[in-house]
Write a protein that holds these residues in place. Structure first.
Motif, mmCIF file in Angstrom:
data_model
loop_
_atom_site.group_PDB
_atom_site.id
_atom_site.type_symbol
_atom_site.label_atom_id
_atom_site.label_comp_id
_atom_site.label_asym_id
_atom_site.label_seq_id
_atom_site.Cartn_x
_atom_site.Cartn_y
_atom_site.Cartn_z
ATOM 1 N N UNK A 301 0.848 -1.204 0.000
ATOM 2 C CA UNK A 301 0.000 0.000 0.000
ATOM 3 C C UNK A 301 0.882 1.252 0.000
ATOM 4 N N UNK A 302 0.479 2.196 -0.842
ATOM 5 C CA UNK A 302 1.248 3.421 -0.969
ATOM 6 C C UNK A 302 2.353 3.304 -2.000
ATOM 7 N N UNK A 303 2.602 2.086 -2.506
ATOM 8 C CA UNK A 303 3.690 1.910 -3.460
ATOM 9 C C UNK A 303 3.204 1.514 -4.840
ATOM 10 N N UNK A 304 1.872 1.456 -5.013
ATOM 11 C CA UNK A 304 1.334 1.008 -6.298
ATOM 12 C C UNK A 304 1.951 1.782 -7.442
#
Lengths: 328, 264
Positions: A301-304
């Protein structure tokens, strides 16, 4: 510099400023469409791709034909033992020892991985020694060492925790757990160390400047980010561990492989039972791969990376929808 | 702003550096830096890279220890305790408490990528200061609204532009209610078209009377927002004075030369 725009018109073109225009062939629109017409694009043919596919499929068909006509192979025996009670118990044992060993490995890996990144040279040295010893010797040797611990320490006395004869304490399960878990911990600590290194130091500084403690920073900021990098490696190790646990058969722990082995010792249907074990290992590793995908997504999450992730997801979702419609 | 300048002379001192010395191995990064910043004053520090500007900021909130002199924020000596004529290094716990005095904004934002904008702002007050979540959330939403990001509360940093990330980082620093804001080249890593939006937020903070120390290359911002400007060369503050005076009539040749390069 002006480039061809496909309209067939190049107004105001001056030869002295436009090199490409000078060297380019004259532009001829393809008849009918007039100024908006374009050329038809003809894709390159790949005849060898086709030939290679045919050859491989032929070989595969031969293999399938051979297997189907191998009258020595009793497929019915394989089918019969696939859901045999003791085989299923073996599957369960394999999953248990895999999970337990990976958990122990993860715990040891986090501890020793953090120790290896420590400023304290003694902690760093001890962690190095651990990795050196357990990564440098064969796992089967380590399994036998734990299994035969009674030969060096006949009794174990840790006041308040355990007390008794080693032979009774070290069950095959415990020996396998110690062997696999401690071995895994050595590999895991290197994976964790790499993960910790992958988190930029600015993250720690930002947390510290908020008044955070080192422990909080590690737990809330560094480890969650490190885990994104660590997870694929953990998934890899888990799949490897799943199959590696078959070695526990040699210290009389009756997991999947050991169970099928003892069945074919009795009925001599060797290949049939190996196929049973193989099928279950494949099922388990396939399930684990799916689990890995979802766990990685959670920690991502947050790195897509937008499109890339969406593509993988779309493929999986489409497959799931197709399965569901087929079921209906 | 200019009209308030004179009044800040009499204000309380918030940050005070006295003969601060710092070296990395054999490299002297800070050579006896003296500095005093008053309540609601904005000080811009300019100078070439490697002059020790960032190191000075990092010493003020004790991300780096110092090798000599002392730094005070409000009335506390940062990172050390005076006992028997010596400065003893403080415990981690005490250092942590002191860090609440300073809010730091970094060149590369350093937002936590696994938390949303709102979570980034709330994390410190909720988990470190242990303030009630509901209260912090309301305050954090207000802060994000103030930096113009009300619509981005649930966005992850990777979904924000550099300018937006830096504004979240400013909100994160503000959420801790610091006594002084430290900006370490806050616009140096930004695309030119978003520099303005960050500077605008900083200008608003300056106007509302925040105490700020800003390490920057933005001379325009210094002229507009700073009460005083300091120049650092080679680990020393070589010139310091009222912003307009220093930027328009520098008394040092080095300052004049640096400004001529920056302004072009």
């Amino acid at each position: 510099m002006r480039s061809h725009d496909g309209t067939g018109e190049q107004p105001g073109r001056s030869g002295s400023t436009s090199l490409t225009a000078d060297s380019a062939p004259p532009f001829e629109p393809s008849s009918a469409g007039g100024r908006t017409s374009t050329y038809e694009i003809v894709r390159r043919k790949h005849p060898w791709r086709f030939a290679a596919a045919i050859a491989v499929l032929l070989l595969l068909a031969l293999l399938a034909y051979g297997a189907a006509n191998a009258h020595q192979l009793h497929w019915s025996v394989t089918g019969h033992y696939l859901f045999n009670r003791s085989v299923l118990t073996g599957v369960l044992r394999t999953l248990e020892i895999t999970a337990a060993a990976m958990l122990l490995g993860l715990a040891l890996g986090v501890i020793f991985g953090i120790m290896r990144s420590s400023h304290n040279p003694v902690l760093r040295g001890v962690a190095w020694l651990y990795v050196w010893a357990f990564r440098g010797t064969p796992i089967i040797l380590q399994l036998f060492l734990w299994f035969n611990l009674a030969l060096i320490f006949p009794r174990i006395d840790i006041p308040g925790i355990v007390r008794g004869t080693t032979v009774n304490l070290i069950t095959p399960f415990l020996a396998a757990l110690l062997g696999f878990g401690i071995n895994e911990g050595a590999y895991m600590s290197e994976i964790i160390r790499g993960g910790l290194l992958s988190v930029p130091p600015g993250q720690t500084e930002a947390a510290l400047s908020l008044g955070a403690s080192h422990a909080w920073t590690t737990r809330r900021i560094v480890l969650p980010q490190a885990f994104r990098v660590i997870l694929p490696a953990i998934g890899n190790d888990t799949l490897q561990m799943l199959k590696l646990t078959s070695l526990a058969a040699f210290i009389s722990f009756n997991e999947l492989f050991g169970t099928t082995e003892s069945i074919y010792y009795a009925n001599s249907e060797v290949i049939e039972l190996l196929l049973v074990a193989g099928a279950w290992y494949l099922v388990a590793s396939s399930v684990l791969s799916v689990v890995q995908y979802y766990v990685e997504r959670k920690f991502g999450r947050g790195f897509q990376r937008g499109r890339q992730q969406a593509l993988v997801e779309r493929v999986v979702l489409r497959a799931m929808v197709r399965l569901r419609t087929r079921a209906v | 702003m200019p009209s308030d300048r004179a009044s800040k002379e009499g204000n309380r001192t918030v940050v005070e550096c006295h003969a601060v010395v710092k070296s990395f191995a054999s490299v002297h990064v800070l050579r006896a830096v003296d500095l005093e910043v008053k309540e609601s004053e904005v000080l811009c520090i300019l100078g070439p890279s490697g002059a020790g500007k960032s190191t000075l900021l990092r010493c003020i909130n004790h991300l780096e220890g110092i090798d000599g002199g002392w730094i005070k924020v409000t009335d506390q000596i940062i990172g050390y305790e005076l006992r028997g004529g010596k400065l003893h290094e403080l415990s981690e716990r005490a250092v942590r408490r002191q860090r609440g005095l300073c809010g730091m904004v970094f060149q590369h934002f350093n937002l936590f990528p696994h938390f949303t904008a709102l979570q980034n702002v709330m994390l410190g007050p909720v988990e470190i200061l242990k303030e009630p979540r509901g209260e912090v959330e309301a305050r954090s939403r207000l802060l994000l609204d103030r930096v113009g990001l009300a619509s981005k509360v649930s966005a992850y940093p990777s979904q924000l532009s550099g300018g937006q990330q830096q504004r979240v980082a400013i909100a994160r620093a503000l959420a801790m209610n610091p006594r002084v804001l430290l900006f370490d080249e806050p616009t140096s890593a930004l695309d030119p078209e978003v520099v303005g939006e960050v500077l605008r937020v900083m200008l608003e903070l300056a106007e509302e009377g925040r105490t700020m120390i800003v390490v920057t290359h933005e001379v325009g911002f210094a002229r507009e927002a700073a009460d005083r400007v300091a120049f650092m060369f080679d680990g020393r503050i070589t010139e310091i004075g009222l912003a307009r005076a220093v930027l328009e009539k520098p008394s040092e040749a080095r300052t004049a030369e640096f400004l001529s390069h920056v302004l072009v």
